[in-house]
Design an enzyme around this catalytic site. Structure first.
Site, mmCIF file in Angstrom:
data_model
loop_
_atom_site.group_PDB
_atom_site.id
_atom_site.type_symbol
_atom_site.label_atom_id
_atom_site.label_comp_id
_atom_site.label_asym_id
_atom_site.label_seq_id
_atom_site.Cartn_x
_atom_site.Cartn_y
_atom_site.Cartn_z
ATOM 1 N N HIS A 78 10.410 -29.529 -1.468
ATOM 2 C CA HIS A 78 10.278 -30.899 -0.804
ATOM 3 C C HIS A 78 9.142 -30.509 0.389
ATOM 4 O O HIS A 78 9.102 -29.661 0.957
ATOM 5 C CB HIS A 78 11.579 -31.264 -0.080
ATOM 6 C CG HIS A 78 11.616 -32.590 0.381
ATOM 7 N ND1 HIS A 78 11.079 -32.906 1.508
ATOM 8 C CD2 HIS A 78 11.954 -33.672 -0.332
ATOM 9 C CE1 HIS A 78 11.345 -34.290 1.748
ATOM 10 N NE2 HIS A 78 11.665 -34.862 0.713
ATOM 11 N N GLU A 92 5.663 -37.110 -4.138
ATOM 12 C CA GLU A 92 5.906 -37.872 -2.910
ATOM 13 C C GLU A 92 4.846 -37.651 -1.739
ATOM 14 O O GLU A 92 4.722 -36.647 -1.200
ATOM 15 C CB GLU A 92 7.215 -36.927 -2.353
ATOM 16 C CG GLU A 92 8.408 -37.347 -3.341
ATOM 17 C CD GLU A 92 9.783 -36.959 -2.470
ATOM 18 O OE1 GLU A 92 10.463 -37.914 -2.616
ATOM 19 O OE2 GLU A 92 9.905 -35.783 -1.869
ATOM 20 N N SER A 130 9.833 -43.561 1.030
ATOM 21 C CA SER A 130 10.286 -44.754 1.161
ATOM 22 C C SER A 130 10.453 -46.004 0.053
ATOM 23 O O SER A 130 10.479 -47.069 0.192
ATOM 24 C CB SER A 130 9.182 -45.558 2.291
ATOM 25 O OG SER A 130 9.140 -44.706 3.399
ATOM 26 N N GLU A 146 9.376 -31.566 3.402
ATOM 27 C CA GLU A 146 9.895 -30.907 4.367
ATOM 28 C C GLU A 146 10.155 -29.361 4.590
ATOM 29 O O GLU A 146 9.979 -28.856 5.651
ATOM 30 C CB GLU A 146 11.208 -31.773 4.865
ATOM 31 C CG GLU A 146 10.896 -33.374 5.213
ATOM 32 C CD GLU A 146 12.196 -34.464 4.980
ATOM 33 O OE1 GLU A 146 13.121 -33.946 4.450
ATOM 34 O OE2 GLU A 146 11.709 -35.364 4.731
ATOM 35 N N LYS A 182 19.269 -35.480 2.563
ATOM 36 C CA LYS A 182 18.839 -34.627 3.605
ATOM 37 C C LYS A 182 19.876 -34.113 4.516
ATOM 38 O O LYS A 182 21.018 -33.771 3.904
ATOM 39 C CB LYS A 182 17.736 -35.375 4.245
ATOM 40 C CG LYS A 182 16.603 -36.239 3.444
ATOM 41 C CD LYS A 182 15.459 -36.534 4.356
ATOM 42 C CE LYS A 182 14.635 -37.008 3.173
ATOM 43 N NZ LYS A 182 13.255 -37.651 3.674
ATOM 44 N N ASN A 234 18.204 -38.301 -2.302
ATOM 45 C CA ASN A 234 18.251 -37.025 -1.202
ATOM 46 C C ASN A 234 19.000 -37.453 -0.140
ATOM 47 O O ASN A 234 18.168 -38.085 0.769
ATOM 48 C CB ASN A 234 16.808 -36.578 -1.331
ATOM 49 C CG ASN A 234 16.548 -35.709 0.002
ATOM 50 O OD1 ASN A 234 17.460 -35.056 0.084
ATOM 51 N ND2 ASN A 234 15.268 -35.312 0.160
ATOM 52 N N GLY A 246 9.948 -41.273 4.914
ATOM 53 C CA GLY A 246 10.551 -41.600 6.010
ATOM 54 C C GLY A 246 9.838 -42.616 6.937
ATOM 55 O O GLY A 246 10.232 -42.678 8.152
HETATM 56 P P1 PGA Z 1 12.517 -41.591 2.116
HETATM 57 O O1 PGA Z 1 12.513 -39.921 1.689
HETATM 58 O O2 PGA Z 1 12.987 -42.341 0.980
HETATM 59 O O3 PGA Z 1 13.432 -41.573 2.984
HETATM 60 O O4 PGA Z 1 11.122 -41.843 2.360
HETATM 61 C C1 PGA Z 1 12.079 -39.756 0.451
HETATM 62 C C2 PGA Z 1 12.187 -37.851 0.106
HETATM 63 O O5 PGA Z 1 11.980 -37.335 1.151
HETATM 64 O O6 PGA Z 1 12.678 -37.682 -0.956
#
Ligand code: PGA
Length: 262
Positions: free
Chosen positions: A99, A171, A217, A101, A15, A13, A177
């Site tokens: 997601h 997640e 992460s 976010e 982003k 992803n 992140g």
């Molecule tokens: P990250 O993001 O690996 O940077 O923690 C994962 C995600 O949001 O799908």
């Protein structure tokens, strides 16, 4: 399109990162490595502006394409939205839905997630439904409750045939992140709960074929131990998917872990 968890499923992803030239450089490097990564399902999930460019590069390879979000209508006066029909047209096979976010910053609810899943399935795209708890919910031991609600509301009205075309990504929000990763045991606990829920609703056989991803992460240092867990079939990778080397390493580690647990 039929999905199966016979191979680890590794998705990146991106982003809201990458200009067109940067994206092309990254996807060309992934494409270059893809012939030795055929024992994994490999999916890149760039921003909308780059989808069709990336689609051209990966055409005819094993690398597949997904979008980070989608609206539920096919077309119309919905300024700023992108439909499943348009994603198909741009060459996508997958769409990430719900997601954290999107839930956190754009107010997406389980009801919205459910509408989007149904719309995407109607266009024969594979939804990747994201679920997961906040740090506060984990500390209050509400993780399972939260995930259970997200599953039951997100998958409301979804039948047995449809569930076999849906991917679920667990997640934990506190791990996204942040550099904090759920331990393999923490992730496995939730993954096995998700599979049990699917079994209750759709039967054991269907549940055992489901693709359950972990995200938060994921990096080369933790992929192997996460993917060794029985109910973890792959990863939704954010930060570490922005560099070809780490994304390729994650995929190699996932293949190794998957082979060993068979
Ligand atoms: P990250 O993001 O690996 O940077 O923690 C994962 C995600 O949001 O799908």
């Amino acid at each position: 399109m039929k999905i199966s968890n016979q191979k680890p499923f590794i998705s990146g992803n991106w982003k809201m990162y990458k200009t067109i030239p940067e994206a092309l450089e990254l996807v060309k490097a992934i494409k270059g490595a893809s012939p030795k990564l055929t024992e994994a399902e490999l999916v890149v999930i760039p921003p909308f502006t780059i989808l069709s460019e990336v689609a051209k590069i990966i055409e005819g390879t094993s690398v597949q394409l997904g979008a980070q979000n989608v609206f539920w209508e096919e077309k119309g006066a919905f300024t700023g939205e992108i439909s499943p029909f348009m994603l198909k047209d741009a060459g996508c096979q997958y769409a990430v839905i719900g997601h954290s976010e999107r839930r956190q910053y754009f107010g997406e609810t389980n009801e919205i997630v459910n509408r989007k899943i149904k719309a995407v399935l109607a266009y024969e795209l594979i939804p990747i439904m994201c679920i997961g708890e906040s740090l506060e919910e984990r500390e209050k031991e509400k993780t399972i409750e939260k995930v259970e609600t997200q599953i039951s509301e997100g998958l409301k009205g979804i039948g047995k045939e449809e569930i076999s075309r849906i991917i679920i990504a667990y997640e934990p929000i506190w791990a996204i992140g942040t550099g904090l990763t759920a331990t393999p045991a923490q992730a496995e606990e939730v993954h096995s709960f998700i599979r049990e829920k699917l079994a209750e609703k759709y039967g054991n056989e269907t549940a055992s074929c489901a693709i359950l991803l972990y995200g938060g992460s994921v990096k080369p240092a933790n992929t192997y131990s996460l993917l060794k867990e029985k109910n973890i079939n792959g990863a939704l990778v954010g930060g570490a998917s922005l560099e070809a080397d780490s994304f390729i390493q994650i995929t190699e580690d996932a293949i190794k872990a998957y082979k060993e647990k068979k």
